[in-house]
Write a protein that holds these residues in place. Structure first.
Motif, mmCIF file in Angstrom:
data_model
loop_
_atom_site.group_PDB
_atom_site.id
_atom_site.type_symbol
_atom_site.label_atom_id
_atom_site.label_comp_id
_atom_site.label_asym_id
_atom_site.label_seq_id
_atom_site.Cartn_x
_atom_site.Cartn_y
_atom_site.Cartn_z
ATOM 1 N N ILE A 97 34.242 27.788 6.288
ATOM 2 C CA ILE A 97 35.506 27.096 6.519
ATOM 3 C C ILE A 97 36.314 27.863 7.564
ATOM 4 C CG2 ILE A 97 37.629 26.216 5.480
ATOM 5 C CD1 ILE A 97 36.194 26.392 2.750
ATOM 6 N N PHE A 98 36.762 27.163 8.599
ATOM 7 C CA PHE A 98 37.746 27.698 9.539
ATOM 8 C C PHE A 98 39.076 27.041 9.193
ATOM 9 C CE2 PHE A 98 34.728 28.642 13.381
ATOM 10 C CZ PHE A 98 34.080 29.596 12.619
ATOM 11 N N ALA A 125 32.597 31.185 3.010
ATOM 12 C CA ALA A 125 33.143 32.076 4.037
ATOM 13 C C ALA A 125 34.378 31.391 4.600
ATOM 14 C CB ALA A 125 32.117 32.321 5.137
ATOM 15 N N LEU A 126 35.553 31.996 4.405
ATOM 16 C CA LEU A 126 36.822 31.433 4.860
ATOM 17 C C LEU A 126 37.389 32.319 5.957
ATOM 18 C CD1 LEU A 126 39.212 29.430 4.540
ATOM 19 C CD2 LEU A 126 40.105 30.969 2.757
ATOM 20 N N GLU A 127 37.586 31.753 7.159
ATOM 21 C CA GLU A 127 38.074 32.521 8.301
ATOM 22 C C GLU A 127 39.330 31.888 8.867
ATOM 23 O OE1 GLU A 127 35.180 33.383 11.294
ATOM 24 O OE2 GLU A 127 33.521 33.417 9.854
ATOM 25 N N ILE A 145 33.597 22.982 7.443
ATOM 26 C CA ILE A 145 34.879 22.335 7.178
ATOM 27 C C ILE A 145 35.960 23.059 7.967
ATOM 28 C CG2 ILE A 145 36.616 21.806 5.405
ATOM 29 C CD1 ILE A 145 34.319 21.829 3.352
ATOM 30 N N GLY A 146 36.861 22.298 8.577
ATOM 31 C CA GLY A 146 38.012 22.865 9.250
ATOM 32 C C GLY A 146 39.287 22.369 8.591
ATOM 33 N N VAL A 274 35.656 17.507 9.727
ATOM 34 C CA VAL A 274 34.218 17.676 9.461
ATOM 35 C C VAL A 274 33.441 16.856 10.487
ATOM 36 C CG1 VAL A 274 34.497 18.076 6.979
ATOM 37 C CG2 VAL A 274 34.193 15.742 7.823
ATOM 38 N N GLN A 275 32.179 17.204 10.668
ATOM 39 C CA GLN A 275 31.338 16.377 11.534
ATOM 40 C C GLN A 275 31.086 15.026 10.882
ATOM 41 O OE1 GLN A 275 27.712 18.247 12.789
ATOM 42 N NE2 GLN A 275 28.741 19.737 14.090
#
Length: 306
Positions: A97-98, A125-127, A145-146, A274-275
Motif C-alpha cells: 500500500i502506498f 507493506a505500508l509506505e 492499493i493506493g 487500484v488497477q
C-alpha cells in the motif's frame, strides 16, 4: 529474448560506476566479455546504449530509458523472491500500500490492526508517499492499493472516493486567531507556522498552495509527525495546518484551538486507487471494503474553538 539477468545487472553496474571495467569486476566478468554483452544488447535493440569516452562511459538517451526499466525489473524480481520466501514460512498473502501522510498516521493503523487480526497469514507493506508517487506506484504495479487525497488522475486505473479529508488551522488556545469562526489560509500567513517534514504529502500540498498564491510562509520549525506539530503549537512555537482527524484527537489532551479554513481546497476527497478491484485477491478486496466502511467525515465541535 533481448537480454538475460546478467545483462541487466551488468548494465546497472555500468550506469552506477560510470566504468565498464569496474562493472565487469563487480560481475566477475572479463572486460572483453562485459564489452561483448553490451555490444550484443545494442545490436538486439538496434541502438546505441553507451557513449565510450576517455574518462569512462556515459548512457545515451536510450540507455537512460533502459536503466529505468532494468532497475524496476530487478526490484520486482527481488520483491518476487521475498514474497516466495514468505510463502514458504507460512505467509499466504501480501499487500503493498502506498498512502498519504494522513492515511498512514491517522486511520490505517486501526484498519490494519483489525484486518490483520482476522488474516494472520497476510502481510502488509505500508509506505508513505506523495500523491503522484501513489498513482504511479499503482499504475506500474509496485503498489497493490493506493490511498490519496485531493484530485487524482490515473488513466486506466479505478479510483474509488470513500470519504473527505478536511484541513483545519490549529492554534494555541490563547492565540489571536483561536476565536475565529472561519479563516482564509492567506490570513494565517502573517504568523509563523509549524510544518511537517519535506517528504510528507501534506507539506508538499501546502507548499504548492503557497507558491501558487505568490505569498510567503514563515516556517518556524519542521517536525516528523502530527503529534509533534501539536506539541509545538501548544507551546506557542507557531500555528499549523493539520487534517481535522489528527487535530481533533490531539486537542483532547492538549491546549489547542481548531479553526475551519475558508478555502475550497481545505476539503479534499480521499480516494482508493487500484488497477482493477476485481483482479485483486479476495483478502485485498476485503481490505479495500474495510477502508471504505471505516471512514466518515466529522464536524468540528464548537467547544474545540474555546
Amino acid at each position: 529474448m533481448l537480454f538475460d539477468l546478467t545483462d541487466l545487472r551488468l548494465f546497472i553496474h555500468i550506469a552506477e560506476s560510470g566504468s565498464l571495467t569496474r562493472a565487469a569486476e563487480r560481475m566477475h566478468l572479463s572486460l572483453g566479455a562485459a564489452s561483448n554483452r553490451v555490444k550484443e544488447l545494442e545490436s538486439r535493440f538496434g541502438m546505441r546504449l553507451l557513449y565510450r569516452e576517455n574518462k569512462g562511459v556515459q548512457l545515451s538517451p536510450a540507455g537512460e530509458a533502459l536503466l529505468i526499466h532494468a532497475q524496476q525489473f530487478m526490484q520486482q524480481l527481488e520483491r518476487m523472491k521475498s514474497d516466495m520466501q514468505q510463502f514458504s514460512s507460512g505467509i499466504k498473502g501480501h499487500i503493498r500500500i502506498f498512502a498519504n501522510t494522513t492515511a498512514v498516521t491517522e486511520f490505517m493503523p486501526q484498519v490494519l490492526g483489525s484486518f490483520l487480526a482476522r488474516h494472520p497469514q497476510v502481510n502488509v507493506a505500508l509506505e508513505e508517499r506523495l500523491n503522484a508517487d501513489i498513482v504511479r506506484g499503482v499504475a506500474e504495479g509496485t503498489a497493490d492499493i493506493g490511498i490519496a487525497a485531493g484530485p487524482v488522475q490515473g488513466q486506466g486505473l479505478e479510483i474509488i472516493n470513500f470519504s473527505t479529508d478536511r484541513l483545519v488551522l490549529v492554534t494555541p488556545r490563547e492565540h489571536a486567531l483561536a476565536g475565529s469562526g472561519r479563516i482564509a489560509f492567506a490570513d494565517t500567513l502573517a504568523y509563523a507556522h509549524v510544518g511537517l517534514h519535506e517528504g510528507s504529502s501534506l507539506w508538499h500540498f501546502l507548499s504548492r498552495i503557497v507558491s501558487q498564491s505568490g505569498q510567503r510562509l514563515e516556517l518556524r520549525i519542521r517536525v516528523r509527525s502530527f503529534e509533534a506539530m501539536c506539541l509545538m503549537i501548544e507551546a506557542d512555537v507557531g500555528i499549523g495546518i493539520l487534517p481535522q482527524s489528527a487535530a481533533l484527537r490531539h486537542s483532547q489532551t492538549m491546549g489547542l484551538a481548531l479553526v475551519e479554513l475558508d478555502d475550497p481546497w481545505a476539503v479534499r476527497e480521499r480516494s482508493i486507487v487500484v488497477q482493477s478491484l476485481d483482479a485483486l485477491p479476495h483478502y485485498a478486496r476485503e481490505l479495500v471494503e474495510e477502508i471504505r466502511a471505516g471512514q466518515a467525515p466529522r464536524a468540528i465541535s464548537p467547544d474545540r474553538n474555546a
